[in-house]
Design a protein around this motif. Sequence first.
Motif, mmCIF file in Angstrom:
data_model
loop_
_atom_site.group_PDB
_atom_site.id
_atom_site.type_symbol
_atom_site.label_atom_id
_atom_site.label_comp_id
_atom_site.label_asym_id
_atom_site.label_seq_id
_atom_site.Cartn_x
_atom_site.Cartn_y
_atom_site.Cartn_z
ATOM 1 N N VAL A 1 -8.270 -1.170 3.317
ATOM 2 C CA VAL A 1 -6.944 -1.510 2.801
ATOM 3 C C VAL A 1 -6.047 -0.276 2.846
ATOM 4 O O VAL A 1 -4.876 -0.348 3.242
ATOM 5 C CB VAL A 1 -7.046 -2.048 1.354
ATOM 6 C CG1 VAL A 1 -5.650 -2.216 0.741
ATOM 7 C CG2 VAL A 1 -7.790 -3.378 1.324
ATOM 8 N N LEU A 2 -6.598 0.867 2.457
ATOM 9 C CA LEU A 2 -5.826 2.118 2.474
ATOM 10 C C LEU A 2 -5.396 2.466 3.901
ATOM 11 O O LEU A 2 -4.287 2.960 4.116
ATOM 12 C CB LEU A 2 -6.663 3.250 1.879
ATOM 13 C CG LEU A 2 -7.105 3.073 0.418
ATOM 14 C CD1 LEU A 2 -7.937 4.259 -0.033
ATOM 15 C CD2 LEU A 2 -5.915 2.883 -0.507
ATOM 16 N N SER A 3 -6.269 2.197 4.867
ATOM 17 C CA SER A 3 -5.912 2.510 6.255
ATOM 18 C C SER A 3 -4.791 1.590 6.743
ATOM 19 O O SER A 3 -3.891 2.026 7.461
ATOM 20 C CB SER A 3 -7.141 2.382 7.165
ATOM 21 O OG SER A 3 -7.532 1.028 7.315
ATOM 22 N N TYR A 4 -4.815 0.312 6.334
ATOM 23 C CA TYR A 4 -3.724 -0.601 6.685
ATOM 24 C C TYR A 4 -2.406 -0.080 6.111
ATOM 25 O O TYR A 4 -1.362 -0.125 6.776
ATOM 26 C CB TYR A 4 -3.992 -2.004 6.136
ATOM 27 C CG TYR A 4 -4.900 -2.860 6.989
ATOM 28 C CD1 TYR A 4 -4.431 -3.466 8.146
ATOM 29 C CD2 TYR A 4 -6.220 -3.083 6.629
ATOM 30 C CE1 TYR A 4 -5.258 -4.264 8.922
ATOM 31 C CE2 TYR A 4 -7.063 -3.873 7.398
ATOM 32 C CZ TYR A 4 -6.575 -4.461 8.545
ATOM 33 O OH TYR A 4 -7.402 -5.242 9.313
ATOM 34 N N LEU A 5 -2.459 0.390 4.864
ATOM 35 C CA LEU A 5 -1.241 0.890 4.215
ATOM 36 C C LEU A 5 -0.744 2.168 4.881
ATOM 37 O O LEU A 5 0.460 2.400 4.968
ATOM 38 C CB LEU A 5 -1.509 1.137 2.724
ATOM 39 C CG LEU A 5 -1.749 -0.123 1.883
ATOM 40 C CD1 LEU A 5 -2.122 0.254 0.457
ATOM 41 C CD2 LEU A 5 -0.523 -1.025 1.892
ATOM 42 N N TYR A 6 -1.679 3.009 5.333
ATOM 43 C CA TYR A 6 -1.263 4.226 6.031
ATOM 44 C C TYR A 6 -0.431 3.888 7.262
ATOM 45 O O TYR A 6 0.646 4.449 7.486
ATOM 46 C CB TYR A 6 -2.481 5.056 6.442
ATOM 47 C CG TYR A 6 -2.140 6.145 7.428
ATOM 48 C CD1 TYR A 6 -1.566 7.344 7.009
ATOM 49 C CD2 TYR A 6 -2.336 5.957 8.805
ATOM 50 C CE1 TYR A 6 -1.213 8.331 7.917
ATOM 51 C CE2 TYR A 6 -1.980 6.941 9.719
ATOM 52 C CZ TYR A 6 -1.430 8.121 9.265
ATOM 53 O OH TYR A 6 -1.064 9.100 10.166
ATOM 54 N N PHE A 7 -0.918 2.952 8.060
ATOM 55 C CA PHE A 7 -0.193 2.591 9.275
ATOM 56 C C PHE A 7 1.121 1.872 8.957
ATOM 57 O O PHE A 7 2.093 1.988 9.704
ATOM 58 C CB PHE A 7 -1.077 1.739 10.187
ATOM 59 C CG PHE A 7 -2.161 2.526 10.857
ATOM 60 C CD1 PHE A 7 -1.862 3.423 11.871
ATOM 61 C CD2 PHE A 7 -3.483 2.406 10.459
ATOM 62 C CE1 PHE A 7 -2.854 4.174 12.495
ATOM 63 C CE2 PHE A 7 -4.485 3.149 11.066
ATOM 64 C CZ PHE A 7 -4.171 4.039 12.079
ATOM 65 N N SER A 8 1.142 1.142 7.821
ATOM 66 C CA SER A 8 2.401 0.483 7.446
ATOM 67 C C SER A 8 3.480 1.501 7.107
ATOM 68 O O SER A 8 4.679 1.224 7.247
ATOM 69 C CB SER A 8 2.180 -0.458 6.256
ATOM 70 O OG SER A 8 2.039 0.260 5.041
ATOM 71 N N GLU A 9 3.066 2.688 6.637
ATOM 72 C CA GLU A 9 4.039 3.751 6.355
ATOM 73 C C GLU A 9 4.737 4.198 7.631
ATOM 74 O O GLU A 9 5.858 4.705 7.590
ATOM 75 C CB GLU A 9 3.329 4.947 5.701
ATOM 76 C CG GLU A 9 2.772 4.650 4.313
ATOM 77 C CD GLU A 9 1.776 5.714 3.861
ATOM 78 O OE1 GLU A 9 1.669 6.757 4.554
ATOM 79 O OE2 GLU A 9 1.101 5.504 2.836
ATOM 80 N N LYS A 10 4.060 4.000 8.772
ATOM 81 C CA LYS A 10 4.624 4.443 10.050
ATOM 82 C C LYS A 10 5.391 3.322 10.753
ATOM 83 O O LYS A 10 6.430 3.569 11.354
ATOM 84 C CB LYS A 10 3.503 4.965 10.964
ATOM 85 C CG LYS A 10 2.585 6.000 10.298
ATOM 86 C CD LYS A 10 3.374 7.192 9.757
ATOM 87 C CE LYS A 10 2.455 8.142 8.997
ATOM 88 N NZ LYS A 10 3.213 9.281 8.429
ATOM 89 N N HIS A 11 4.849 2.086 10.680
ATOM 90 C CA HIS A 11 5.559 1.009 11.385
ATOM 91 C C HIS A 11 6.498 0.226 10.471
ATOM 92 O O HIS A 11 7.284 -0.597 10.929
ATOM 93 C CB HIS A 11 4.593 0.061 12.106
ATOM 94 C CG HIS A 11 3.578 -0.620 11.219
ATOM 95 N ND1 HIS A 11 3.912 -1.495 10.231
ATOM 96 C CD2 HIS A 11 2.218 -0.551 11.214
ATOM 97 C CE1 HIS A 11 2.812 -1.957 9.646
ATOM 98 N NE2 HIS A 11 1.779 -1.398 10.216
ATOM 99 N N GLY A 12 6.413 0.462 9.148
ATOM 100 C CA GLY A 12 7.401 -0.096 8.226
ATOM 101 C C GLY A 12 7.176 -1.521 7.775
ATOM 102 O O GLY A 12 7.971 -2.049 6.998
ATOM 103 N N ASN A 13 6.113 -2.162 8.225
ATOM 104 C CA ASN A 13 5.870 -3.566 7.864
ATOM 105 C C ASN A 13 4.819 -3.637 6.756
ATOM 106 O O ASN A 13 3.644 -3.908 7.002
ATOM 107 C CB ASN A 13 5.417 -4.355 9.089
ATOM 108 C CG ASN A 13 5.493 -5.856 8.859
ATOM 109 O OD1 ASN A 13 5.575 -6.317 7.726
ATOM 110 N ND2 ASN A 13 5.465 -6.619 9.937
ATOM 111 N N LEU A 14 5.265 -3.383 5.514
ATOM 112 C CA LEU A 14 4.345 -3.373 4.378
ATOM 113 C C LEU A 14 3.782 -4.758 4.100
ATOM 114 O O LEU A 14 2.598 -4.895 3.771
ATOM 115 C CB LEU A 14 5.072 -2.835 3.141
ATOM 116 C CG LEU A 14 4.259 -2.786 1.844
ATOM 117 C CD1 LEU A 14 3.028 -1.900 2.002
ATOM 118 C CD2 LEU A 14 5.132 -2.307 0.689
ATOM 119 N N GLU A 15 4.610 -5.775 4.237
ATOM 120 C CA GLU A 15 4.167 -7.148 3.971
ATOM 121 C C GLU A 15 2.994 -7.521 4.880
ATOM 122 O O GLU A 15 2.008 -8.102 4.434
ATOM 123 C CB GLU A 15 5.345 -8.103 4.182
ATOM 124 C CG GLU A 15 5.031 -9.561 3.891
ATOM 125 C CD GLU A 15 4.531 -10.305 5.118
ATOM 126 O OE1 GLU A 15 3.615 -11.140 4.971
ATOM 127 O OE2 GLU A 15 5.033 -10.022 6.222
#
Length: 344
Positions: free
Chosen positions: A74-88
């Motif tokens: 889950v943390l890794s998904y959130l890390y990448f969302s910080e870069k691509h901007g799609n938190l949802e």
Amino acid sequence: MRIKKRWVLKDQAIFLKRLSSLLEKGYSLNEAMKFTAIDLSEEKKQDILFCLNELSKGVLLRTTFEKLQFHSEVLSYLYFSEKHGNLEFALREGGEMLNRKMIQHEKLKKVLQYPLFLFFTIGILMYISQSVIAPQFEQIYRSMNLKQSFLTEVLFFIFRGSTFFMVFLVLLFICGLIFYVAFFKNLLPQEKMRMSLKIPLWKKFALLLNSYYFSLQLSNLLKSGLSIYESLTVFENQNLLPFFRDEAAWFIRQLKKGDRFEVLVERNEFYEKELTQVVAYGQANGHLARELYTYSQFVLERIETKMMKWIMLIQPAAYLAVGLTVLIMYLSMILPMYHMMEAL
């Protein structure tokens, strides 16, 4: 600050899916977290307040979830969302990933529960038979000066061999633990993966997992407008997944030498061969992000199918082993008595 773990996988999955659903409906992150906390326990409400307080200080959502000891994937998904901007998307995918893990765990638990209970019970009976019944029969054979039949000798040999087999398993486990601590643990991530791919049953599954995660996260980074080089740099700058960090560093080094990305994927031994065709096709039609995401979903289906196949194979194998053990137990008591009755 590190909070005592109280978010089990089920709670994490529900929380993440609710958050993603509210974000999709237009809620802000703060509003979504406050709304989600309404029906949580007091302890979890305190955790949400802690998160909101951290977020107000400018702390990343991934960092606050890390302090709550959320699942590493889950943390890794959130890390990448910080870069691509799609938190949802990251929250939804993280929740679905945890749901899949729980479903597979429950199915495996149901498949193994009864056979493991039988094995435990039969293990106790085997111990009693080996330590009490078998020695008494052997003593009777000697006192009556009877020659054991071939089948009786085989059964007694199995009883004697079962002890050595259990000792062998314990020694094998200890050797494996020593190997892991002294050698495997200290290898570089790529070396660990290369060694794990030598395990026949694990190789195909590992290739599918690598291909799924790499294609999924790369597609989202590309979708956000980053180039392949920039996306790989994002992989390289994270520490949650050492294997993909080192993989990205290797790709970047080779790209700087002038190699094409699809050629590098083809040369790489850690991914499914189909990934090369997907990358080449996506670059040719200008929709690499779309093709990678579609491919990742196909791979995910294959992973789930393979896992279900393994789970369904375990149960009949376990029942067969239990059946053979029961047969041996039965014969160990009946054959010696039958043989002695014939001798009288």
